[in-house]
Design a protein around this motif. Sequence first.
Motif, PDB file in Angstrom:
ATOM      1  N   VAL A 344      12.557 -18.272 -62.366  1.00  0.00           N
ATOM      2  CA  VAL A 344      13.873 -17.684 -62.632  1.00  0.00           C
ATOM      3  C   VAL A 344      14.974 -18.657 -62.220  1.00  0.00           C
ATOM      4  N   VAL A 345      14.818 -19.265 -61.033  1.00  0.00           N
ATOM      5  CA  VAL A 345      15.843 -20.173 -60.513  1.00  0.00           C
ATOM      6  C   VAL A 345      15.997 -21.386 -61.436  1.00  0.00           C
ATOM      7  N   ARG A 346      14.872 -21.929 -61.882  1.00  0.00           N
ATOM      8  CA  ARG A 346      14.939 -23.075 -62.796  1.00  0.00           C
ATOM      9  C   ARG A 346      15.647 -22.714 -64.091  1.00  0.00           C
ATOM     10  N   ALA A 347      15.334 -21.521 -64.607  1.00  0.00           N
ATOM     11  CA  ALA A 347      15.975 -21.089 -65.850  1.00  0.00           C
ATOM     12  C   ALA A 347      17.468 -20.895 -65.642  1.00  0.00           C
ATOM     13  N   LEU A 348      17.850 -20.336 -64.502  1.00  0.00           N
ATOM     14  CA  LEU A 348      19.276 -20.143 -64.209  1.00  0.00           C
ATOM     15  C   LEU A 348      19.973 -21.492 -64.082  1.00  0.00           C
ATOM     16  N   ASN A 349      19.323 -22.437 -63.409  1.00  0.00           N
ATOM     17  CA  ASN A 349      19.892 -23.782 -63.302  1.00  0.00           C
ATOM     18  C   ASN A 349      20.052 -24.402 -64.685  1.00  0.00           C
ATOM     19  N   ALA A 350      19.017 -24.259 -65.496  1.00  0.00           N
ATOM     20  CA  ALA A 350      19.061 -24.858 -66.838  1.00  0.00           C
ATOM     21  C   ALA A 350      20.151 -24.226 -67.694  1.00  0.00           C
ATOM     22  N   SER A 351      20.456 -22.962 -67.401  1.00  0.00           N
ATOM     23  CA  SER A 351      21.475 -22.281 -68.209  1.00  0.00           C
ATOM     24  C   SER A 351      22.868 -22.484 -67.619  1.00  0.00           C
ATOM     25  N   GLY A 352      22.941 -23.177 -66.504  1.00  0.00           N
ATOM     26  CA  GLY A 352      24.247 -23.454 -65.907  1.00  0.00           C
ATOM     27  C   GLY A 352      24.795 -22.316 -65.056  1.00  0.00           C
ATOM     28  N   ALA A 353      23.977 -21.344 -64.722  1.00  0.00           N
ATOM     29  CA  ALA A 353      24.450 -20.200 -63.936  1.00  0.00           C
ATOM     30  C   ALA A 353      24.544 -20.567 -62.454  1.00  0.00           C
ATOM     31  N   SER A 354      25.259 -19.744 -61.719  1.00  0.00           N
ATOM     32  CA  SER A 354      25.389 -19.917 -60.277  1.00  0.00           C
ATOM     33  C   SER A 354      24.219 -19.217 -59.597  1.00  0.00           C
ATOM     34  N   VAL A 355      23.445 -19.971 -58.808  1.00  0.00           N
ATOM     35  CA  VAL A 355      22.271 -19.350 -58.198  1.00  0.00           C
ATOM     36  C   VAL A 355      21.965 -19.956 -56.832  1.00  0.00           C
ATOM     37  N   SER A 356      21.675 -19.107 -55.877  1.00  0.00           N
ATOM     38  CA  SER A 356      21.102 -19.573 -54.622  1.00  0.00           C
ATOM     39  C   SER A 356      19.705 -18.988 -54.516  1.00  0.00           C
ATOM     40  N   PHE A 357      18.874 -19.611 -53.710  1.00  0.00           N
ATOM     41  CA  PHE A 357      17.473 -19.200 -53.638  1.00  0.00           C
ATOM     42  C   PHE A 357      16.977 -19.362 -52.218  1.00  0.00           C
ATOM     43  N   VAL A 358      16.228 -18.367 -51.743  1.00  0.00           N
ATOM     44  CA  VAL A 358      15.612 -18.491 -50.428  1.00  0.00           C
ATOM     45  C   VAL A 358      14.183 -17.982 -50.487  1.00  0.00           C
ATOM     46  N   GLU A 359      13.269 -18.774 -49.923  1.00  0.00           N
ATOM     47  CA  GLU A 359      11.892 -18.321 -49.750  1.00  0.00           C
ATOM     48  C   GLU A 359      11.725 -17.992 -48.273  1.00  0.00           C
ATOM     49  N   ILE A 360      11.390 -16.758 -47.991  1.00  0.00           N
ATOM     50  CA  ILE A 360      11.351 -16.283 -46.605  1.00  0.00           C
ATOM     51  C   ILE A 360       9.927 -16.320 -46.072  1.00  0.00           C
ATOM     52  N   GLU A 361       9.781 -16.927 -44.895  1.00  0.00           N
ATOM     53  CA  GLU A 361       8.471 -17.079 -44.249  1.00  0.00           C
ATOM     54  C   GLU A 361       8.050 -15.759 -43.616  1.00  0.00           C
ATOM     55  N   THR A 362       6.925 -15.223 -44.036  1.00  0.00           N
ATOM     56  CA  THR A 362       6.423 -13.973 -43.467  1.00  0.00           C
ATOM     57  C   THR A 362       4.960 -13.825 -43.842  1.00  0.00           C
TER      58      THR A 362
END
Lengths: 393, 393
Positions: A344-362
């Motif tokens: 999803v994040v890659r697609a948002l980046n490719a589409s020029g959208a504003s995106v932040s991403f966090v992978e949470i350790e658990t």
Amino acid sequence: MASSRHSLPAGAGAARGEADTPSSHVMRFGLDQPLRLDSGQSIAPLQIAYQTYGTLNADRSNAILVCHALTGDQHVASDNPVTGKPGWWETVVGPGKPIDTDRFFVVCSNVVGGCMGSTGPASTNPATGQPFGLDLPLITIPDMVRAQAMLVDALGIDQLFCVAGGSMGGMQVLQWSVAYPERVFTALPIATGPRHSSQNIAFHEVGRQAIMADPDWRGGRYLAEGTSPRKGLAVARMAAHITYMSDEGLHRKFGRALQDRERVAFGFDADFQVESYLRHQGLSFVERFDANSYLYVTRAMDYFDIAADYGGRLANAFRGSRTRFCVASFTSDWLFPTIESKTVVRALNASGASVSFVEIETDRGHDAFLLDEPVLFATIRGFLTSAAAARWG
Amino acid sequence: MASSRHSLPAGAGAARGEADTPSSHVMRFGLDQPLRLDSGQSIAPLQIAYQTYGTLNADRSNAILVCHALTGDQHVASDNPVTGKPGWWETVVGPGKPIDTDRFFVVCSNVVGGCMGSTGPASTNPATGQPFGLDLPLITIPDMVRAQAMLVDALGIDQLFCVAGGSMGGMQVLQWSVAYPERVFTALPIATGPRHSSQNIAFHEVGRQAIMADPDWRGGRYLAEGTSPRKGLAVARMAAHITYMSDEGLHRKFGRALQDRERVAFGFDADFQVESYLRHQGLSFVERFDANSYLYVTRAMDYFDIAADYGGRLANAFRGSRTRFCVASFTSDWLFPTIESKTVVRALNASGASVSFVEIETDRGHDAFLLDEPVLFATIRGFLTSAAAARWG
């Protein structure tokens, strides 16, 4: 014409009152406002059960739509009338919480196809006076979102400050951002993906087969015939529940610990704690959930595949979006592993959208989005605070 | 007193003849030779069905015992009389194959508790003249191995050149090396672990609950009552089958491909190929396997925990062993992930044993040990060839 009322608590389980007279707000849409479905069919009349928390501001700009997961419901931050337990996201939604109801107006509706008051297979079919059962048309995630848009319209809300949710709720968040980009200021999809994987479809199919194998399912007509596929539904829940946890988490929680005894009993009773835990999960689930709803809602997830409508290119779905996205995943989630969020994040980046991403350790697996995860809380709070500053200064 | 005979092929399924008159060699042990069980109970008389390939050499030193997995049987390298399909390890065992029957004498017996001719719940209980059902005492992996040792004794074999097997077969390999270290020259445990994990117990419990939820299970007395818990057993197999594959493998094989149609059917039939594949796995399994055996054999795996008998220290189980070990795991196996094999390897190192280890790259998950995996074949061939050189020069 939509109308809203607040009914008295039914105080009963999924298939015992909530279906037609839910203990929450209800929005009703008449024959003149059918819900158009992806299947080509439609539902009218339509009923949507929902809860709200906080106060809608004067210009109706502070609404956050929370979308629930497979077996969730509209009772996000207040006691569940069926189980008597706290709302499913009280750690996240409430006064002073990451989704702060002192500041935001939170709306959550039961999905169409569910069993907590929105039209679903346990609802009365007006054509027969009997529960729909399998006569209800199939529902998709876009159908659920279309129904939510009807509710949001009826509440007089043009743009949602945020649409947020985990798992199937996150699928709805993504669908909102694709179907109604101008109505979604920010989007918070958690522990989700842009489509259901082959393995996830397989697990859902096992659950459905377990339900349909139960002779008390009666081809879906168990409510009319006074039976209940309790055993099948419990097996379905047990299988699914394993996928919500992680190998490490199960090991930490149970290991090979025995149930109230010093050595194995050499039998088929629950010897290990993990067995009695799972059996309890299965048995308590059937007290609150409708088996046919389980079929419908799992099927909706299976069908979900955003890119399919965009020539297989997910980025095209988000092209031109001005929504601000915050995507979150969990390291030990193997139902919606981080790679799904990264897609999803890659697609948002490719589409020029504003995106932040966090992978949470658990080590808590997929269920982490429902649990006490401080990094998730800080992520949500920070994202909404900075978005609010951008929106209102 | 043990006696051996070769019966005519029964040509029928698990619960239809194999239980009492298997189509392979049978070793019978009388009341004077009971199988002592971990539960404190015993089984007498006892029947062990087995197959052999190749020729035992003059000093009886070239025997390799192959141990089968949960739903496997003694038909390693010859057609299965129930399914008509090739043996389950024909890629590995045969003339010129990695386990070369031109050189080695291969023995494989159906586990006690199974349904292909060794005493199991579908066998006739001599006390009643009816199938045992749940009156058969619980079986453990050490019990299975103890029975195999009785067979090996009866065949006049003192030391096995190798004990080899994958999954539950690998558990038996480890148990052989611990219980009879002087009788095991080399050991080849593949895709296995020293105990069953919490998550694996959980998946087994789902399968058992699915079987026991089927009203045709009849408290385990379905054979006597002329029914069969087919639906429950099929659901159990479907759930288990997912754990034998990997997310990547399922994605590569099926993705979200639809079954003979261009768009989803908006219903509960098998829309996706992965669904019809799983349904087929469930349906074909019930033709060849006994539901009560499934309960017994899964329970044996759940109970397996070598270290438990050694104060929780696995290394102590292998102390002083002169067996040569070769441990193999697969990268995408999440049922017995590589960390389980590494636990065995670390314990063997700590105990001073001889051990080599290989983790094989594949996306085929746990089932890889049954499939065409050239690195596995080369590993087995190389290990046995060098061990043979050490043994015979």
